[in-house]
Design a protein around this motif. Structure first.
Motif, PDB file in Angstrom:
ATOM      1  N   GLU A 128      91.621 -17.412  24.075  1.00  0.00           N
ATOM      2  CA  GLU A 128      90.781 -16.600  23.621  1.00  0.00           C
ATOM      3  C   GLU A 128      89.514 -16.989  23.754  1.00  0.00           C
ATOM      4  OE1 GLU A 128      93.561 -15.324  20.100  1.00  0.00           O
ATOM      5  OE2 GLU A 128      92.141 -17.527  19.744  1.00  0.00           O
ATOM      6  N   LEU A 180      92.020  -7.679  29.445  1.00  0.00           N
ATOM      7  CA  LEU A 180      91.271  -7.882  28.173  1.00  0.00           C
ATOM      8  C   LEU A 180      89.886  -8.423  29.791  1.00  0.00           C
ATOM      9  CD1 LEU A 180      93.535 -10.196  26.516  1.00  0.00           C
ATOM     10  CD2 LEU A 180      92.128  -8.271  25.683  1.00  0.00           C
ATOM     11  N   SER A 181      90.303  -9.033  30.524  1.00  0.00           N
ATOM     12  CA  SER A 181      88.864  -9.503  31.265  1.00  0.00           C
ATOM     13  C   SER A 181      88.201  -8.172  32.063  1.00  0.00           C
ATOM     14  CB  SER A 181      89.706 -10.231  32.306  1.00  0.00           C
ATOM     15  OG  SER A 181      89.126 -11.616  32.114  1.00  0.00           O
ATOM     16  N   GLN A 228      87.952  -4.996  30.473  1.00  0.00           N
ATOM     17  CA  GLN A 228      87.736  -3.933  28.814  1.00  0.00           C
ATOM     18  C   GLN A 228      88.733  -2.995  29.041  1.00  0.00           C
ATOM     19  OE1 GLN A 228      85.075  -5.294  27.340  1.00  0.00           O
ATOM     20  NE2 GLN A 228      85.155  -7.187  29.037  1.00  0.00           N
ATOM     21  N   ALA A 253      88.487 -15.372  27.302  1.00  0.00           N
ATOM     22  CA  ALA A 253      88.750 -13.732  27.244  1.00  0.00           C
ATOM     23  C   ALA A 253      87.261 -13.147  26.347  1.00  0.00           C
ATOM     24  CB  ALA A 253      89.653 -13.658  26.986  1.00  0.00           C
ATOM     25  N   GLY A 254      87.137 -14.427  25.474  1.00  0.00           N
ATOM     26  CA  GLY A 254      86.327 -14.152  24.317  1.00  0.00           C
ATOM     27  C   GLY A 254      86.971 -12.585  23.212  1.00  0.00           C
ATOM     28  N   GLN A 255      87.990 -12.913  23.240  1.00  0.00           N
ATOM     29  CA  GLN A 255      88.481 -11.411  22.487  1.00  0.00           C
ATOM     30  C   GLN A 255      90.308 -12.551  21.620  1.00  0.00           C
ATOM     31  OE1 GLN A 255      89.734  -8.080  24.225  1.00  0.00           O
ATOM     32  NE2 GLN A 255      88.274  -8.718  25.685  1.00  0.00           N
ATOM     33  N   ARG A 256      90.292 -12.076  20.414  1.00  0.00           N
ATOM     34  CA  ARG A 256      91.645 -12.648  19.606  1.00  0.00           C
ATOM     35  C   ARG A 256      92.866 -12.024  20.632  1.00  0.00           C
ATOM     36  NH1 ARG A 256      95.017 -10.263  15.681  1.00  0.00           N
ATOM     37  NH2 ARG A 256      95.639 -12.335  14.393  1.00  0.00           N
ATOM     38  N   ILE A 257      93.605 -12.595  20.902  1.00  0.00           N
ATOM     39  CA  ILE A 257      95.047 -12.455  21.391  1.00  0.00           C
ATOM     40  C   ILE A 257      95.999 -13.077  20.626  1.00  0.00           C
ATOM     41  CG2 ILE A 257      96.261 -12.785  23.504  1.00  0.00           C
ATOM     42  CD1 ILE A 257      93.872 -14.023  24.619  1.00  0.00           C
ATOM     43  N   ASP A 273      90.897  -1.679  26.905  1.00  0.00           N
ATOM     44  CA  ASP A 273      92.264  -2.129  25.305  1.00  0.00           C
ATOM     45  C   ASP A 273      93.531  -2.343  25.976  1.00  0.00           C
ATOM     46  OD1 ASP A 273      89.594  -1.431  24.631  1.00  0.00           O
ATOM     47  OD2 ASP A 273      89.554   0.726  23.749  1.00  0.00           O
TER      48      ASP A 273
END
Length: 297
Positions: free
Chosen positions: A149, A193-194, A196, A152-156, A198
């Motif tokens: 996370e 995710l890397s 972009q 990747a800069g996102q919640r997983i 969705d």
């Protein structure tokens, strides 16, 4: 079997003789009720039990099932990669044959992709952990997920769920990156995710597996975290290399000021090493980022 099914379900099978037909039956019943045209690709990964024989014997009962038999054990990732490459469907579903995932809910994953074209992958996010070595797996998987996370800069919610559906056209460029082992599911998640794409997380129940687990805690956990770092390095190396570079440069500068005050404009050797190490890692990060941005997919 339909010549051009809408959905292809890739089912890796390795020493699952006692329950593989139950799993095939559960999947086919759910897909038949859904109305989606589909094919079920049951891939026997060179099982040493009667898994392949039981699939072949049951084949006449399941006209939408296609059996693919490997002549050597390739691993879960190899099965999923080849099954996806050979898929005829527009939507590809990955799952397991060990009775852990609610495969009767596969049509729900497909429906989400069918109705919302902005979503490229649907992951069955497990709400519980029922695997072996639970007291070790839970903290290890939490740590690896948090690293992923952060990078990747996102919640997983679930990094390595084995139940997922995605658009084959979107996944095609990333199939060559899949490793042969269990970390293939981590790879396909981070690839999307890397770049972009969705990803939608659908909460699912997770059951205790039937049969013996093929998961090795030490080796597979090591491969998971290594694959997380490898994938982020492949797509966004600045996330991995630039933070330590900046820290080293900052420490070198602060220590340089201390050295000047303490020794009178004299820099110690370790200060120079720390500062130059930061510059070298930062230069490597920028070079790696330049390569990534100039690379044609």
């Amino acid at each position: 079997m339909d010549a051009t099914p809408y959905v292809t379900i890739v089912l890796p099978c390795y020493n699952e003789q006692d329950h593989v037909i139950d799993e095939v039956e559960r999947i086919c019943e759910a897909m038949d009720r859904s109305g989606y045209t589909y094919e079920l690709v049951a891939v026997d990964d060179f099982s040493t039990d009667k898994t392949l024989a039981r699939l072949q014997k049951a084949a006449p009962r399941f006209p939408n099932m296609r059996i693919r038999a490997f002549h050597r054990n390739g691993g879960s990732g190899t099965v999923r990669r080849i099954g996806t490459q050979e898929a005829n469907g527009e939507i590809v579903v990955w799952t397991d044959a060990d009775m852990t995932y609610p495969n009767e809910r596969i049509p729900e994953l497909v429906e989400i992709l069918e109705k919302d074209y902005t979503i490229d992958q649907v992951v069955g996010a497990r709400t519980t952990e029922e695997g072996s070595h639970k007291f070790l797996r839970v903290p290890a998987k939490w740590f690896i997920r948090k690293v992923a996370e952060r990078l990747a800069g996102q919640r997983i919610p679930d990094l390595n769920s084995g139940l997922r559906a995605f658009r084959k056209s979107v996944a095609r460029p990333y199939l060559r990156l899949l490793p042969p082992g269990f970390s293939c599911v981590t790879t396909i998640t981070l690839s999307f995710l890397s770049n972009q794409h969705d990803v939608y997380y659908l909460p699912i129940e997770y059951s205790k597996r039937a049969g013996k687990s093929k998961f090795s805690f030490i080796s597979d956990a090591y491969r998971y975290i290594l694959q997380v770092l490898r994938m982020v390095m492949y797509f966004n190396p600045l996330k991995v290399l630039m933070p330590p570079a900046l820290w080293l440069v900052g420490i070198g500068l602060v220590k340089g000021v201390v050295d000047i005050v303490r020794y009178g404009f004299y820099l110690t050797s370790n200060t120079i090493v720390i500062f130059l190490s930061g510059l070298l890692i930062g230069s490597l990060a920028l070079l790696a980022d330049l390569i990534v941005r100039s690379r044609s997919e």
